[in-house]
Design a protein around this motif. Structure first.
Motif, PDB file in Angstrom:
ATOM      1  N   ASP A 130      -6.197   6.552   0.082  1.00  0.00           N
ATOM      2  CA  ASP A 130      -6.774   5.651   0.934  1.00  0.00           C
ATOM      3  C   ASP A 130      -8.191   4.504   0.594  1.00  0.00           C
ATOM      4  O   ASP A 130      -8.209   3.729   0.911  1.00  0.00           O
ATOM      5  CB  ASP A 130      -6.631   5.830   2.313  1.00  0.00           C
ATOM      6  CG  ASP A 130      -4.625   6.067   2.649  1.00  0.00           C
ATOM      7  OD1 ASP A 130      -3.597   5.135   1.417  1.00  0.00           O
ATOM      8  OD2 ASP A 130      -4.500   6.551   3.374  1.00  0.00           O
ATOM      9  N   SER A 151       7.408   8.346  -4.299  1.00  0.00           N
ATOM     10  CA  SER A 151       6.856   6.825  -3.709  1.00  0.00           C
ATOM     11  C   SER A 151       8.206   5.683  -2.974  1.00  0.00           C
ATOM     12  O   SER A 151       9.252   6.194  -3.364  1.00  0.00           O
ATOM     13  CB  SER A 151       6.656   6.720  -5.483  1.00  0.00           C
ATOM     14  OG  SER A 151       5.816   7.747  -5.874  1.00  0.00           O
ATOM     15  N   ARG A 182     -10.232   6.102  -4.663  1.00  0.00           N
ATOM     16  CA  ARG A 182      -9.519   5.533  -5.888  1.00  0.00           C
ATOM     17  C   ARG A 182      -9.431   4.824  -7.346  1.00  0.00           C
ATOM     18  O   ARG A 182      -9.887   6.121  -8.413  1.00  0.00           O
ATOM     19  CB  ARG A 182      -8.529   4.742  -4.847  1.00  0.00           C
ATOM     20  CG  ARG A 182      -7.409   3.758  -5.798  1.00  0.00           C
ATOM     21  CD  ARG A 182      -6.865   2.537  -4.444  1.00  0.00           C
ATOM     22  NE  ARG A 182      -6.195   2.821  -3.844  1.00  0.00           N
ATOM     23  CZ  ARG A 182      -5.635   2.147  -2.321  1.00  0.00           C
ATOM     24  NH1 ARG A 182      -6.380   1.201  -2.578  1.00  0.00           N
ATOM     25  NH2 ARG A 182      -5.069   3.201  -1.220  1.00  0.00           N
ATOM     26  N   ASP A 215       4.492  -0.076  -4.903  1.00  0.00           N
ATOM     27  CA  ASP A 215       4.503   1.600  -4.826  1.00  0.00           C
ATOM     28  C   ASP A 215       2.919   1.889  -4.978  1.00  0.00           C
ATOM     29  O   ASP A 215       2.714   3.531  -6.291  1.00  0.00           O
ATOM     30  CB  ASP A 215       5.141   1.694  -6.256  1.00  0.00           C
ATOM     31  CG  ASP A 215       5.109   1.237  -6.979  1.00  0.00           C
ATOM     32  OD1 ASP A 215       4.088   0.117  -7.582  1.00  0.00           O
ATOM     33  OD2 ASP A 215       5.827   1.462  -7.798  1.00  0.00           O
ATOM     34  N   GLY A 216       1.819   0.999  -5.081  1.00  0.00           N
ATOM     35  CA  GLY A 216       0.440   1.512  -4.922  1.00  0.00           C
ATOM     36  C   GLY A 216       0.080   0.546  -5.668  1.00  0.00           C
ATOM     37  O   GLY A 216      -1.610   1.297  -6.740  1.00  0.00           O
ATOM     38  N   ALA A 220       0.133   4.133 -10.534  1.00  0.00           N
ATOM     39  CA  ALA A 220       1.093   4.244  -9.107  1.00  0.00           C
ATOM     40  C   ALA A 220       0.468   5.325  -8.338  1.00  0.00           C
ATOM     41  O   ALA A 220       0.450   5.418  -7.568  1.00  0.00           O
ATOM     42  CB  ALA A 220       1.955   3.572  -9.410  1.00  0.00           C
ATOM     43  N   ARG A 237       1.478  -1.057   0.198  1.00  0.00           N
ATOM     44  CA  ARG A 237       0.278   0.262  -0.488  1.00  0.00           C
ATOM     45  C   ARG A 237       0.909   1.248  -0.081  1.00  0.00           C
ATOM     46  O   ARG A 237       2.161   1.300   0.689  1.00  0.00           O
ATOM     47  CB  ARG A 237      -0.849  -0.104   0.775  1.00  0.00           C
ATOM     48  CG  ARG A 237      -1.098  -1.092   1.095  1.00  0.00           C
ATOM     49  CD  ARG A 237      -2.881  -1.016   2.133  1.00  0.00           C
ATOM     50  NE  ARG A 237      -3.596  -0.034   2.403  1.00  0.00           N
ATOM     51  CZ  ARG A 237      -4.123   0.179   3.101  1.00  0.00           C
ATOM     52  NH1 ARG A 237      -4.907  -0.109   4.275  1.00  0.00           N
ATOM     53  NH2 ARG A 237      -5.092   1.779   3.118  1.00  0.00           N
ATOM     54  N   ALA A 238       0.389   2.376  -0.323  1.00  0.00           N
ATOM     55  CA  ALA A 238       1.084   3.704  -0.355  1.00  0.00           C
ATOM     56  C   ALA A 238       1.253   4.313   0.594  1.00  0.00           C
ATOM     57  O   ALA A 238       0.823   3.528   1.810  1.00  0.00           O
ATOM     58  CB  ALA A 238       0.195   4.781  -0.751  1.00  0.00           C
ATOM     59  N   ARG A 265      -3.404   5.885  -7.655  1.00  0.00           N
ATOM     60  CA  ARG A 265      -4.020   5.328  -6.389  1.00  0.00           C
ATOM     61  C   ARG A 265      -3.275   5.168  -4.989  1.00  0.00           C
ATOM     62  O   ARG A 265      -4.019   5.029  -4.366  1.00  0.00           O
ATOM     63  CB  ARG A 265      -3.533   3.313  -7.181  1.00  0.00           C
ATOM     64  CG  ARG A 265      -3.757   2.627  -7.689  1.00  0.00           C
ATOM     65  CD  ARG A 265      -3.304   1.136  -8.975  1.00  0.00           C
ATOM     66  NE  ARG A 265      -3.874   1.226  -7.293  1.00  0.00           N
ATOM     67  CZ  ARG A 265      -5.239   0.187  -7.803  1.00  0.00           C
ATOM     68  NH1 ARG A 265      -6.227   0.324  -8.555  1.00  0.00           N
ATOM     69  NH2 ARG A 265      -4.469  -0.692  -6.702  1.00  0.00           N
ATOM     70  N   GLN A 266      -1.679   5.979  -5.093  1.00  0.00           N
ATOM     71  CA  GLN A 266      -0.846   5.962  -3.902  1.00  0.00           C
ATOM     72  C   GLN A 266      -2.132   7.567  -3.261  1.00  0.00           C
ATOM     73  O   GLN A 266      -1.889   8.076  -2.204  1.00  0.00           O
ATOM     74  CB  GLN A 266       0.279   6.343  -4.145  1.00  0.00           C
ATOM     75  CG  GLN A 266       1.165   5.687  -4.355  1.00  0.00           C
ATOM     76  CD  GLN A 266       2.914   5.512  -4.806  1.00  0.00           C
ATOM     77  OE1 GLN A 266       2.986   7.094  -4.884  1.00  0.00           O
ATOM     78  NE2 GLN A 266       3.344   4.994  -5.640  1.00  0.00           N
TER      79      GLN A 266
END
Length: 489
Positions: free
Chosen positions: A140, A200, A145, A484-485, A133, A4-5, A136-137
């Motif tokens: 949460d 990241s 997202r 990295d997401g 990525a 997860r980020a 998505r980061q």
């Protein structure tokens, strides 16, 4: 490998902080541009050819050099994003893409233009999974997202629809070089935006350099042999050598991947029948779509006398229906599962391709545009269930890998479609005959994959698909499963 980020990227109302909002905007804008560059060039090709006296075979490389490197390097792009971090990978890819756009616009000859397009495609391949990525980061919340990813995919869909029109307008109004120069302010804006982006985290994903090199060599040799066959003869020594290198490199790739502990493409994935047919269907859909867009771009301008702008506008009905039907396809997939709409989409596209056999040089424009519409409807209907079926066919932890393989297959399908169908029209004296043969070939490939889907893809009452944009754009879970997401949904 999943992750997860870093925690805390969002505000209390589930929106990303200002810095992350700009990162999401930059990521979506970048995906729009790299997708735009798969279609914007087509309508400029006759103008490029007129300037340097380039034959069809040379013009094919202006398109395929980009999509070929894009497709092949997608196999490792997720791992690169993992190892250096999504923000760093995105910045590197964006810098390469922007610099090569400038070189394309300044190219003094076709050789430099083609080389710059190849490196530009490599930069795009690194950018694409990293851009997802970053989106998505930024969130949460799964719901937020999903909205961010929807915005990202919408950018790709808009780019496919806008490509021919933007290319035609720039070529007619300012000259073909501006289809590349237009990337410069976008690239610079995105690079400035990345100054505010948080770093990241780095991951520890393994690389497969030997597999990647053999894959690039095999795909490039195959495209080279096909293009050379159209211009120099299918039995010429150069063509035969190209096919031989493709076979040897392809065999080396299979050998390397079968012995790797962590290969770029696990061959066991294709032992699942539905994975094999979905990959083939993705390749076939882009094969016909991009190959025929290339053919009809040449037809509109060189055999009907249309300007670049007019040629671009003539694709609007097709791309507009693609976008509209794409929305319907998601609902059909949710209700009936992916098998039915995927079969229906391929059948409609096949019928549309066969309908284009009626086209002549003097076919009324209204009828010609109408005959192009089913090509777009079929692709728009087939792509979302195709993605859904691919993701349903594998365990959850391999969904990102499967999506990456499908993305690479679709990009390569576009490259080989332009190569083969373009080779069939290389002889301008027999253009119409070559165009009709290309239509039959495109339809035959789709018939084969439609039968494969009907025979080997099971029905599913519970689809698990992200809605995917039109042919040429990529799936939301692209080359994912990265810390990295890029975890798969």
């Amino acid at each position: 490998m999943r992750g997860r980020a870093p925690s805390g990227p969002e505000t209390g109302d589930n929106r990303p902080r200002p810095g992350l909002r700009s990162t999401v905007l930059v990521a979506c804008l970048a995906f729009f541009v790299i997708t735009l560059d798969t279609t914007v060039v087509n309508v400029a090709l006759p103008s490029i050819g007129q300037q340097w006296g380039g034959q069809v075979s040379a013009l094919q490389w202006v398109v395929t050099a980009y999509t070929l490197l894009f497709a092949a390097l997608l196999l490792s792009a997720g791992a690169i994003s993992d190892r250096v971090g999504a923000s760093r990978a995105f910045t590197i890819g964006l810098s390469v893409f922007t610099l090569m756009s400038a070189l394309c616009g300044l190219a003094p000859n076709l050789t430099v233009l083609i080389a710059a397009r190849a490196v530009q495609g490599a930069g795009a391949a690194v950018m694409m999974p990293a851009s997802l990525a970053l989106v998505r980061q930024a969130y949460d919340s799964p719901a937020q997202r999903a909205r961010g990813i929807a915005l990202w995919t919408a950018g790709g869909g808009a780019a496919v629809a806008a490509g021919p029109v933007v290319g035609g307008a720039l070529t007619t109004g300012l000259g073909w070089r501006w289809i590349f120069f237009v990337n410069l302010p976008v690239g610079l804006f995105a690079l400035v935006g990345m100054l505010r982006a948080p770093r990241s985290p780095r991951g520890h994903s393994s690389m497969d350099p030997v597999g990647q090199v053999t894959a690039v060599l095999a795909l490039a040799a195959l495209v080279f042999a096909v293009i050379t066959g159209g211009s120099g003869g299918w039995t010429s020594p150069t063509t035969i050598c190209g096919f031989l290198v493709a076979v040897l490199a392809g065999s080396a790739f299979l050998l390397v991947e079968s012995r790797q502990s962590d290969p770029a493409v696990p061959l066991t994935l294709f032992r699942i029948p539905s994975v094999a047919v979905c990959t083939s269907a993705g390749l076939a859909l882009n094969f016909g779509y991009y190959g025929l867009v290339f053919v009809f771009t040449i037809f509109f301008q060189e055999h009907r006398g249309a300007s670049a702008l007019t040629a671009g506008l003539m694709f609007i009905p097709m791309t507009a229906f693609t976008t509209l039907v794409n929305l319907l396809a998601g609902k059909l997939t949710n209700r009936y599962g992916p098998r039915l709409p995927l079969i229906l989409g391929q059948v409609i596209q096949t019928v549309g391709i066969l309908g284009l056999l009626l086209v002549r040089r003097d076919t009324p424009t209204a009828l010609l545009l109408t005959l192009l519409v089913p090509l777009g409807i079929g692709g728009g209907l087939a792509i979302p269930p195709l993605t859904s079926a691919m993701l349903e066919s594998v365990p959850h932890e391999r969904a990102g890998l499967a999506s990456g393989v499908l993305s690479a297959a679709r990009q390569f399908g576009g490259a080989i479609g332009v190569a083969l169908l373009g080779a069939l029209i290389a002889d301008s004296a027999h253009f119409m005959t070559g165009m009709r043969i290309s239509l039959v070939v495109g339809a035959a490939v789709l018939v084969a994959t439609t039968l494969g889907v009907a025979l080997f893809l099971p029905g599913s009452p519970k689809p698990a698909a992200p809605s995917t944009p039109v042919p040429g754009t990529e799936e939301p879970a692209t080359v994912s499963l990265r810390p990295d997401g890029l975890e798969s949904r």
